[in-house]
Design a protein around this motif. Structure first.
Motif, PDB file in Angstrom:
ATOM      1  N   MET A 286     -57.677 -47.063  43.021  1.00  0.00           N
ATOM      2  CA  MET A 286     -58.711 -46.398  41.895  1.00  0.00           C
ATOM      3  C   MET A 286     -59.406 -45.357  42.752  1.00  0.00           C
ATOM      4  O   MET A 286     -59.831 -44.474  42.290  1.00  0.00           O
ATOM      5  CB  MET A 286     -59.301 -47.783  41.252  1.00  0.00           C
ATOM      6  CG  MET A 286     -60.237 -47.167  39.983  1.00  0.00           C
ATOM      7  SD  MET A 286     -61.447 -48.290  39.494  1.00  0.00           S
ATOM      8  CE  MET A 286     -62.650 -47.987  40.707  1.00  0.00           C
ATOM      9  N   GLU A 287     -59.946 -45.919  43.777  1.00  0.00           N
ATOM     10  CA  GLU A 287     -60.772 -44.970  44.671  1.00  0.00           C
ATOM     11  C   GLU A 287     -59.984 -43.774  44.743  1.00  0.00           C
ATOM     12  O   GLU A 287     -60.531 -42.809  45.051  1.00  0.00           O
ATOM     13  CB  GLU A 287     -61.300 -45.783  45.891  1.00  0.00           C
ATOM     14  CG  GLU A 287     -62.213 -46.640  45.823  1.00  0.00           C
ATOM     15  CD  GLU A 287     -62.543 -47.410  46.649  1.00  0.00           C
ATOM     16  OE1 GLU A 287     -63.806 -48.050  46.854  1.00  0.00           O
ATOM     17  OE2 GLU A 287     -61.818 -47.835  47.771  1.00  0.00           O
ATOM     18  N   LEU A 288     -58.797 -43.826  45.114  1.00  0.00           N
ATOM     19  CA  LEU A 288     -57.843 -42.556  45.300  1.00  0.00           C
ATOM     20  C   LEU A 288     -57.967 -41.261  43.910  1.00  0.00           C
ATOM     21  O   LEU A 288     -58.271 -40.246  44.366  1.00  0.00           O
ATOM     22  CB  LEU A 288     -56.514 -42.889  45.379  1.00  0.00           C
ATOM     23  CG  LEU A 288     -55.917 -42.939  46.903  1.00  0.00           C
ATOM     24  CD1 LEU A 288     -54.681 -43.303  46.917  1.00  0.00           C
ATOM     25  CD2 LEU A 288     -56.183 -41.742  47.910  1.00  0.00           C
ATOM     26  N   ILE A 289     -58.236 -42.159  42.926  1.00  0.00           N
ATOM     27  CA  ILE A 289     -58.537 -41.151  41.721  1.00  0.00           C
ATOM     28  C   ILE A 289     -59.722 -40.446  41.967  1.00  0.00           C
ATOM     29  O   ILE A 289     -59.837 -39.286  41.523  1.00  0.00           O
ATOM     30  CB  ILE A 289     -58.554 -42.094  40.517  1.00  0.00           C
ATOM     31  CG1 ILE A 289     -57.161 -42.870  40.163  1.00  0.00           C
ATOM     32  CG2 ILE A 289     -58.902 -41.327  39.370  1.00  0.00           C
ATOM     33  CD1 ILE A 289     -57.123 -43.695  38.831  1.00  0.00           C
ATOM     34  N   LEU A 290     -60.915 -41.135  42.377  1.00  0.00           N
ATOM     35  CA  LEU A 290     -62.079 -40.707  42.427  1.00  0.00           C
ATOM     36  C   LEU A 290     -62.018 -39.285  43.700  1.00  0.00           C
ATOM     37  O   LEU A 290     -62.773 -38.463  43.355  1.00  0.00           O
ATOM     38  CB  LEU A 290     -63.058 -41.525  42.926  1.00  0.00           C
ATOM     39  CG  LEU A 290     -63.458 -42.763  42.060  1.00  0.00           C
ATOM     40  CD1 LEU A 290     -64.491 -43.632  42.370  1.00  0.00           C
ATOM     41  CD2 LEU A 290     -64.028 -42.217  40.610  1.00  0.00           C
ATOM     42  N   LEU A 291     -61.346 -39.734  44.604  1.00  0.00           N
ATOM     43  CA  LEU A 291     -61.307 -38.900  45.902  1.00  0.00           C
ATOM     44  C   LEU A 291     -60.451 -37.519  45.289  1.00  0.00           C
ATOM     45  O   LEU A 291     -60.776 -36.473  45.638  1.00  0.00           O
ATOM     46  CB  LEU A 291     -60.711 -39.766  46.849  1.00  0.00           C
ATOM     47  CG  LEU A 291     -61.397 -40.653  47.677  1.00  0.00           C
ATOM     48  CD1 LEU A 291     -60.734 -41.402  48.823  1.00  0.00           C
ATOM     49  CD2 LEU A 291     -62.755 -39.995  48.357  1.00  0.00           C
ATOM     50  N   ASP A 292     -59.239 -37.914  44.821  1.00  0.00           N
ATOM     51  CA  ASP A 292     -58.454 -36.709  44.399  1.00  0.00           C
ATOM     52  C   ASP A 292     -59.378 -35.809  43.132  1.00  0.00           C
ATOM     53  O   ASP A 292     -59.174 -34.576  43.200  1.00  0.00           O
ATOM     54  CB  ASP A 292     -57.394 -37.179  43.639  1.00  0.00           C
ATOM     55  CG  ASP A 292     -56.178 -37.741  44.581  1.00  0.00           C
ATOM     56  OD1 ASP A 292     -56.368 -37.218  45.655  1.00  0.00           O
ATOM     57  OD2 ASP A 292     -55.353 -38.351  44.139  1.00  0.00           O
TER      58      ASP A 292
END
Length: 273
Positions: free
Chosen positions: A74-80
């Protein structure tokens, strides 16, 4: 192209402010709605999001570790989303997740507890006692999430660039203040370097997610960093072969150029009474 992060206490009215701010700046608001929209392409379901979103992770059981892997995804979504620029990252420890970037404006909204209770009860048409209990639980959960996952006091005012008390500041004044601050030359100057750092943060998070999803998660205590595509894994494992497995798994992640291991073998012996 500043990245704006918003931290908020429940009942402050921060969400309405964030929506209006995004509209005026023509930024994408990355909130729960946006995350749910993007989640399927990352292999996350609404049920998974409900279990991990802004909740302190645990690593005791296999299910706990899988939840931690989902949180990392889910944090990858924020980073992307941050990589695309022109975004407002709403909650979820975003300012700590992208710590080190210099083109980030960190904003927090607070208000006295009873004032938040009154506003929330009126907005949701619920009993004030219920509103009081829900806000108390939210404060504990959100504060605990930040403390557990990022080892930071959620209420530390020095962790933010702008701090607003929504009881005394009007939405218009707060929005105009954030817009003005987002145009600070300092944020523009750090943009190129920050985007390069963000690439490394994304790659490190991808490796973290893969390790947490693997059988290594039960034995591996790790710290992952990345610089120019070179991933470093530090920490300890329980057997020598697990070092090779961790390196191999990290190398399988697209974009990883090389992997440096700083892992140590640390065996545990049961204590007899």
């Amino acid at each position: 192209m500043a990245i704006i992060t918003i931290s908020r206490e429940m009942g402050t009215g921060a969400y309405a402010i964030a929506k209006e701010l995004a509209k005026k700046l023509k930024y994408t608001l990355v909130d729960r709605v946006k995350i749910e929209e993007l989640a399927p392409s990352y292999g996350l379901t609404p049920e998974i999001l409900e279990r991990v979103d802004e909740k302190p992770p645990s690593y005791r059981t296999a299910e706990d570790r899988l939840q931690a892997a989902h949180l990392a995804t889910m944090e990858l979504i924020l980073l992307d989303c941050a990589k695309k620029g022109n975004v407002i990252l709403y909650g979820r420890g975003a300012q700590d997740l992208i710590k080190g970037l210099t083109n980030v404006l960190k904003v927090r909204f607070v208000a006295p507890f009873e004032d938040r209770v009154e506003k929330f009860a009126e907005r949701e048409w619920i009993d004030p006692d219920l509103a009081r209990e829900l806000i108390r639980r939210s404060d504990h959960q959100l504060g605990g999430f930040i403390h557990f996952y990022f080892d930071r006091d959620w209420n530390d005012p020095l962790a933010y660039d702008l701090l607003f008390n929504t009881k005394v500041c009007t939405p218009h004044a707060m929005i105009e203040a954030v817009i003005a601050a987002s145009k600070d030359a300092r944020l523009k100057e750090g943009e190129e370097e920050s985007m390069e750092l963000l690439d490394d943060l994304i790659l490190a998070k991808k490796v973290e997610a893969e390790l947490l999803k693997s059988s290594l998660a039960r034995a591996l205590k790790f710290c992952i960093s990345c610089e120019d595509g070179v991933v470093t894994i530090a920490g300890h494992v329980q057997a020598e072969e697990e070092i090779e497995e961790a390196v191999k798994l990290a190398m399988s992640v697209k974009g990883v150029v090389d992997v440096e291991s700083e892992l140590d073998v640390l065996s545990y012996k049961p204590v007899k009474d």
